[in-house]
Design a protein around this motif. Structure first.
Motif, PDB file in Angstrom:
ATOM      1  N   VAL A 142       0.863  -1.196   0.000  1.00  0.00           N
ATOM      2  CA  VAL A 142       0.000   0.000   0.000  1.00  0.00           C
ATOM      3  C   VAL A 142       0.892   1.236   0.000  1.00  0.00           C
ATOM      4  N   GLU A 143       0.378   2.301  -0.576  1.00  0.00           N
ATOM      5  CA  GLU A 143       1.144   3.550  -0.573  1.00  0.00           C
ATOM      6  C   GLU A 143       0.814   4.359   0.676  1.00  0.00           C
ATOM      7  N   TYR A 144       1.837   4.959   1.266  1.00  0.00           N
ATOM      8  CA  TYR A 144       1.630   5.866   2.405  1.00  0.00           C
ATOM      9  C   TYR A 144       1.449   7.259   1.812  1.00  0.00           C
ATOM     10  N   THR A 145       0.209   7.702   1.777  1.00  0.00           N
ATOM     11  CA  THR A 145      -0.083   8.978   1.118  1.00  0.00           C
ATOM     12  C   THR A 145      -0.285  10.086   2.149  1.00  0.00           C
ATOM     13  N   GLY A 146      -0.332  11.302   1.670  1.00  0.00           N
ATOM     14  CA  GLY A 146      -0.573  12.419   2.576  1.00  0.00           C
ATOM     15  C   GLY A 146      -0.244  13.731   1.923  1.00  0.00           C
ATOM     16  N   GLU A 147      -0.050  14.708   2.771  1.00  0.00           N
ATOM     17  CA  GLU A 147       0.186  16.065   2.301  1.00  0.00           C
ATOM     18  C   GLU A 147       1.689  16.340   2.281  1.00  0.00           C
ATOM     19  N   CYS A 169       0.172  10.437  17.929  1.00  0.00           N
ATOM     20  CA  CYS A 169       0.817   9.526  16.970  1.00  0.00           C
ATOM     21  C   CYS A 169       1.585  10.329  15.926  1.00  0.00           C
ATOM     22  N   VAL A 170       2.699   9.763  15.478  1.00  0.00           N
ATOM     23  CA  VAL A 170       3.541  10.434  14.476  1.00  0.00           C
ATOM     24  C   VAL A 170       3.137   9.947  13.091  1.00  0.00           C
ATOM     25  N   TYR A 171       2.768  10.867  12.206  1.00  0.00           N
ATOM     26  CA  TYR A 171       2.384  10.490  10.846  1.00  0.00           C
ATOM     27  C   TYR A 171       3.281  11.149   9.794  1.00  0.00           C
ATOM     28  N   ILE A 172       4.272  11.946  10.267  1.00  0.00           N
ATOM     29  CA  ILE A 172       5.105  12.671   9.314  1.00  0.00           C
ATOM     30  C   ILE A 172       6.313  11.824   8.904  1.00  0.00           C
ATOM     31  N   LEU A 228       6.251  14.277   4.332  1.00  0.00           N
ATOM     32  CA  LEU A 228       4.884  13.898   3.970  1.00  0.00           C
ATOM     33  C   LEU A 228       4.084  13.714   5.255  1.00  0.00           C
ATOM     34  N   ASP A 229       3.008  14.461   5.395  1.00  0.00           N
ATOM     35  CA  ASP A 229       2.153  14.315   6.572  1.00  0.00           C
ATOM     36  C   ASP A 229       0.996  13.383   6.218  1.00  0.00           C
ATOM     37  N   GLY A 230       1.033  12.182   6.788  1.00  0.00           N
ATOM     38  CA  GLY A 230       0.017  11.166   6.470  1.00  0.00           C
ATOM     39  C   GLY A 230      -1.182  11.201   7.392  1.00  0.00           C
ATOM     40  N   ARG A 231      -1.335  12.303   8.132  1.00  0.00           N
ATOM     41  CA  ARG A 231      -2.446  12.398   9.080  1.00  0.00           C
ATOM     42  C   ARG A 231      -3.739  12.747   8.345  1.00  0.00           C
ATOM     43  N   THR A 232      -4.221  11.816   7.546  1.00  0.00           N
ATOM     44  CA  THR A 232      -5.470  12.016   6.836  1.00  0.00           C
ATOM     45  C   THR A 232      -6.207  10.685   6.792  1.00  0.00           C
TER      46      THR A 232
END
Ligand SMILES: [Zn+2]
Length: 226
Positions: free
Chosen positions: A88-93, A118-121, A130-134
């Protein structure tokens, strides 16, 4: 269903695949985006539900998500995943380093208030993170393990979760978060693996971590006796 308006009003792009990235969320259910043509577009969203609609696939046929046996929610193999699969791709901003630092401070403050810390960056390159907090980024639910079955790898500016070995259906997916040793106390690990060092740090620093934990415990014991 999203409607696109390209440049001047009345000029419509061919389809939503022209969207490259979200620039900023505007008031009134609108998103400002950059399209492949390099033209600034405005996406008007018909419903609130459409706001959460992925612009690019953020989950995959290999996985399902739900309760985790490690922490909170997690991701499991839905079918047998062969070794080396891009699961799966780790997507985000995509954000600048300065913005990542600002968000990290907010995260720590949130944690101090008892909220989600939680850390999503993810580090993308020297200039961007990439900020994956979405919510559309299902890979954000994958937990850390000190004996992981996946790894995260940046391939041509995109982050992929890749199977390190064959993963049977139902097994929870994990990867090494690779946190820095200096903040070890902030991230206790509950992975339950025999290799677990009790805290989340990068695999190659785990031996040093064990020494630090031993020293900290010895100091606590000495303080308690005195
Ligand atoms: Zn662990």
């Amino acid at each position: 269903m999203a409607f696109l308006k390209r440049g001047e009003p009345g000029e419509w792009p061919q389809n939503t695949r022209k969207i490259r990235r979200i620039r900023r969320r505007k008031a009134g259910g609108e998103l400002s985006v950059d399209c492949r043509a390099g033209v600034s577009c405005v996406v008007r969203l018909k419903t609130k539900r459409a706001i959460n609609k992925p612009l690019r696939a953020a989950t995959s046929r290999w996985i399902s998500h739900g309760a985790s046996s490690i922490h909170g929610r997690g991701v499991r193999a839905r079918v047998l995943i062969p070794a080396g699969t891009r699961v799966v791709e780790y997507t985000g901003e995509r954000i600048t380093k300065a913005e990542a630092d600002r968000r990290e401070k907010l995260r720590l403050a949130r944690g101090r208030r008892g909220g989600d810390d939680c850390v999503y960056i993810f580090e993308l390159n020297a200039r961007h993170d990439l900020d994956g907090r979405t919510r559309r980024n299902v890979a954000r639910l994958i937990n850390h393990s000190c004996a992981p079955n996946c790894r995260a790898e940046t391939i041509r500016g995109r982050i992929w979760i890749i199977a390190l070995r064959e993963i049977p259906p139902g097994e929870e997916l994990t990867f090494d978060y690779g946190f820095a040793l200096k903040d070890w106390r902030l991230h206790p690990c509950r992975c339950g693996s025999p290799k677990c060092a009790g805290y989340i740090v990068s695999g190659w620093q785990r031996r040093r971590l064990r020494r630090l934990v031993r020293e900290a415990r010895a100091l606590e014991r000495r303080t308690a006796i005195n």
